[in-house]
Design a protein around this motif. Structure first.
Motif, PDB file in Angstrom:
ATOM      1  N   SER A  55       4.105  14.142   1.179  1.00 55.91           N
ATOM      2  CA  SER A  55       3.586  12.782   1.067  1.00 55.91           C
ATOM      3  C   SER A  55       3.260  12.462  -0.383  1.00 55.91           C
ATOM      4  N   ASP A  56       3.532  11.220  -0.779  1.00 53.45           N
ATOM      5  CA  ASP A  56       3.162  10.769  -2.124  1.00 53.45           C
ATOM      6  C   ASP A  56       1.650  10.648  -2.266  1.00 53.45           C
ATOM      7  N   LEU A  57       0.972  10.423  -1.136  1.00 59.21           N
ATOM      8  CA  LEU A  57      -0.471  10.211  -1.156  1.00 59.21           C
ATOM      9  C   LEU A  57      -1.118  11.353  -0.402  1.00 59.21           C
ATOM     10  N   THR A  94       7.580   7.699  -7.157  1.00 58.66           N
ATOM     11  CA  THR A  94       6.686   7.763  -6.003  1.00 58.66           C
ATOM     12  C   THR A  94       6.255   6.344  -5.642  1.00 58.66           C
ATOM     13  N   LEU A  95       5.561   6.229  -4.517  1.00 56.26           N
ATOM     14  CA  LEU A  95       5.033   4.937  -4.078  1.00 56.26           C
ATOM     15  C   LEU A  95       4.063   4.372  -5.127  1.00 56.26           C
ATOM     16  N   VAL A  96       3.175   5.215  -5.617  1.00 55.48           N
ATOM     17  CA  VAL A  96       2.188   4.743  -6.601  1.00 55.48           C
ATOM     18  C   VAL A  96       2.894   4.307  -7.887  1.00 55.48           C
ATOM     19  N   LEU A 149       6.131   4.203   7.453  1.00 53.79           N
ATOM     20  CA  LEU A 149       5.633   2.925   7.950  1.00 53.79           C
ATOM     21  C   LEU A 149       4.242   2.546   7.434  1.00 53.79           C
ATOM     22  N   PHE A 150       3.264   3.432   7.623  1.00 53.66           N
ATOM     23  CA  PHE A 150       1.877   3.064   7.323  1.00 53.66           C
ATOM     24  C   PHE A 150       1.622   3.027   5.821  1.00 53.66           C
ATOM     25  N   GLN A 151       2.211   3.982   5.106  1.00 52.40           N
ATOM     26  CA  GLN A 151       2.004   3.980   3.657  1.00 52.40           C
ATOM     27  C   GLN A 151       2.642   2.741   3.032  1.00 52.40           C
ATOM     28  N   LEU A 184      -5.780   4.086   3.147  1.00 52.63           N
ATOM     29  CA  LEU A 184      -4.584   4.156   2.308  1.00 52.63           C
ATOM     30  C   LEU A 184      -4.564   3.001   1.304  1.00 52.63           C
ATOM     31  N   THR A 185      -4.919   1.814   1.778  1.00 51.61           N
ATOM     32  CA  THR A 185      -4.902   0.638   0.911  1.00 51.61           C
ATOM     33  C   THR A 185      -5.839   0.853  -0.283  1.00 51.61           C
TER      34      THR A 185
END
Lengths: 135, 554
Positions: B36-38, B247-249, B290-292, B409-410
């Motif tokens: 996971s990125d987070l 990554t997502l971030v 989905l959630f991330q 997460l947000t």
């Protein structure tokens, strides 16, 4: 017993044509460095002539050419021809990218040793290069 | 006091559950976690809600800080825009396609240009060989833009011109056609991508070095604030940053850091923040997580609102609203077992909808292999229609709001993105990060780490490194069609013979003079375009003055 090579394998990773997709080329370059090879990455948008020049001047063992724009047939033909014209036709050339089967056959007829398509593993590619150079 | 008491009781209860219930169960059997990125916990509880302030951090949809959506009614009013595969080919074919779409009431016309056009080369340039008309339409001069848009009801059209390094030229051509068609400037609608910084760090279609590129970017924005009030001046892309392997971030952080750089350049030019900020939009990626992903769009809205209001002092709510489209992550679609991509794309679109985006582009499942067939393109649209009308996801505004997990997460994404941006700025900002190759290296490192996870099977890609089978379908490509290329080159060469070449030379000389000075280049570019100077000629003048960017090797 074959002589054991003591100097690192030198590889040129090249991006000819106009496409800017170099995630694969950079990831591969990184993996080859981790595998102990010396890697020269040309950066984007090199002409076949420049790639041939670098391959000859840098005296590389292998040239890896990445093309995702669909212009591979023309670009590989010019690189292969260029290497032969510089008496460097013995430097093995490998291809990577989104390349259809019938074109892979065509590229191999031109003398491209092997073509790796999406999903190919880094270990398989570095292993192939090691075998190729030590053969 | 009561609350604190309750909290510590809850904390104790959770610890007891972890020790007595969870640990023994995991000791019997424990699956390896997906990378996971987070960083994530196994379970989220009310403990994770501590410190969140509903009105300040979430608020109502349509209210600052817009975490729950930028419009009060969201999809209760109007569904998101379902974007479809854009098509390509000759200017003539593009015209027919657009005439059809406008006839169907679809004003959003996506114009994909071929690589030579994007890079400012004419179709007969040796560097364009093999690439003319392949990934989009070839546009050499105003004449081609006239072919594409002439005779169409342009007041109803909202074309999206996917151009960056030469966005000014594409916009000038469109403005010239719209004028010919009698559309008043105040009613010319559409979008230029015009996000040059992500070209340096992710997508690669740059021409000039970063600083003159920034000048052209701001020239376009300044011109639009003065003359084209309805034009969307920029589509800032996290999409390509993620496709390059970030990554997502990093996707959010680099997109916002680029946005900050543009805003500062516009302010330096003397533009008022509220004059242009409402015309900035975003284009983000959607993976299957989905959630991330849903949390990412929520976090980006809050980050943008706070950035614009608190840091840049924007007064207009329209400036605070993060308007965004998202699209399926091409890099997650596989050539192996391509039907699996139908499922991936559906999850990605659901992520976008749960995250409240304004438009979504679903990829066709065979895009990794071939020109999408009519069947696969239609299936991509049907996927969105099923989500819209059967899933129930559009029936409640921000359905994930209040989830212990998604709210955490947000918050986490907001914190990590802020930290990332602060570091970029402490190190001298995006332009310096690009000059020194740091941004590019950071993204490349993430791409490598991701690939390593696949190599070691730490990350599963179904059909690629697990659950494989042997019958891989054949790849088919968009290929240059010789008749399209020949026709394009013939048109170009007859244009060069028939136009008033003295006027072209005059316009190009004026452009060169202005480029060596510091005026807004949109005006001389518009004059050159009206004289039928080609994109290759215009960009050659600018290449001569500004030089060409060469990426640092690594």
């Amino acid at each position: 017993m074959a002589a054991v090579r003591t100097t690192p394998i030198r590889v040129l990773v090249a991006k000819p044509g106009l496409d800017g997709h170099d995630r694969g080329a950079k990831v591969l370059a990184h993996a080859m460095r981790d595998a102990g090879m010396e890697v020269i990455y040309t950066g984007l948008r090199q002409t076949p002539a420049t790639i041939v020049d670098i391959a000859v001047e840098e005296d590389v063992d292998v040239v890896c050419v990445s093309v995702l724009s669909g212009a591979h047939n023309m670009l590989f033909a010019e690189i292969m021809e260029g290497l032969r014209a510089r008496a460097a036709g013995d430097i093995p050339v490998l291809g990577g990218g989104v390349i259809p089967d019938q074109d892979i056959a065509l590229l191999k007829q031109m003398g491209v040793r092997e073509v790796f398509t999406p999903g190919a593993s880094l270990t398989a590619i570095t292993g192939y290069i090691r075998d190729l150079v030590s053969a | 006091m009561d609350q604190r008491h309750e909290r510590s009781e809850m904390q104790q209860a959770k610890e007891r559950w972890e020790e007595e219930r969870l640990r023994p169960a995991l000791d019997r059997v424990e699956r390896a976690a997906m990378p996971s990125d987070l960083s994530q916990q196994r379970l989220y509880t009310p403990l994770d809600d501590a410190g969140r302030d509903y009105p300040g951090d979430l608020g109502f949809p349509g209210d600052y800080p817009y975490t729950r959506g930028i419009y009060p009614s969201m999809y209760q009013g109007r569904l998101w825009t379902m974007r479809q595969y854009a098509g390509f080919g000759s200017p003539e074919e593009t015209h027919e396609r657009f005439a059809y779409l406008l006839g169907q009431g679809q004003g959003g016309l996506l114009v994909a240009f071929d690589l030579p056009t994007q890079l400012g080369f004419d179709s007969d340039d040796p560097r364009a060989k093999g690439e003319v008309g392949v990934v989009g339409v070839a546009v050499d001069s105003l004449a081609d833009m006239e072919t594409i848009f002439g005779g169409l009801p342009l007041e109803q059209a909202s074309p999206s011109l996917t151009m960056n390094s030469a966005a000014t030229v594409a916009l000038a051509m469109y403005v010239a056609v719209a004028e010919q068609e009698g559309v008043p400037a105040a009613r010319i609608n559409g979008t230029t991508q015009n996000d040059i910084l992500k070209e340096f760090i992710a997508r690669g279609t740059y021409i000039f070095p970063p600083r003159p590129s920034m000048r052209l970017t701001v020239d376009l924005i300044e011109y639009c604030t003065a003359h084209l009030p309805r034009w969307n001046v920029m589509n800032i892309c996290g999409y390509h940053v993620r496709e390059a392997g970030s990554t997502l971030v990093q996707e959010v952080a680099f997109a916002l850091a680029n946005a900050i750089t543009y805003i500062e350049a516009c302010l330096e030019r003397g533009l008022e923040i509220d004059a242009f900020a409402p015309r900035l939009a975003f284009n983000f990626n959607a993976t299957c997580n989905l959630f991330q992903e849903a949390a990412k769009y929520r976090a980006a809205r809050r980050l943008w609102a706070r950035l614009l209001r608190e840091r840049f002092g924007a007064q207009e709510p329209a400036s605070w609203m993060w308007r965004a489209g998202a699209g399926s992550a091409g890099s997650t679609l596989t050539a192996q077992q391509p039907e699996n991509n139908i499922v991936r794309v559906a999850l990605q679109a659901l992520a976008g909808i749960l995250g409240g985006v304004q438009s979504f582009h679903t990829a066709a499942y065979d895009e990794a292999l071939a020109l999408p067939s009519e069947h696969s393109a239609l299936l991509a649209l049907r996927t969105q229609q099923v989500l819209a009308h059967e899933s129930g996801a559009a029936e409640v505004i921000d359905p994930l709001g209040g989830s212990y997990y998604v709210e955490s997460l947000t918050d986490q994404i907001e914190t990590e993105v802020n930290r990332y941006i602060a570091r970029i700025e402490a190190e001298g900002g995006m332009l310096k990060a690009i000059d020194e190759g740091r941004a590019q290296t950071e993204i490349a490192q993430s791409a490598y780490a991701y690939q390593q996870q696949i190599e070691t099977q730490e990350r599963t890609v179904v059909g690629v490194n697990r659950f494989e089978d042997d019958d891989d379908p054949a790849i088919e490509l968009h290929r240059p069609r010789p008749e399209v290329v020949e026709a394009q080159i013939a048109k170009l060469q007859s244009l060069r013979r028939e136009r008033d070449n003295a006027a072209v030379r005059g316009a190009l000389a004026a452009l060169e003079g202005e480029a060596r000075g510091d005026g807004n280049l949109m005006y001389p570019i518009l004059e050159a375009v009206r004289a039928y100077a080609t994109i290759g000629e215009i960009c050659a003048v600018l290449r001569d003055v500004f030089g060409e960017y060469r990426a640092a090797s690594f």
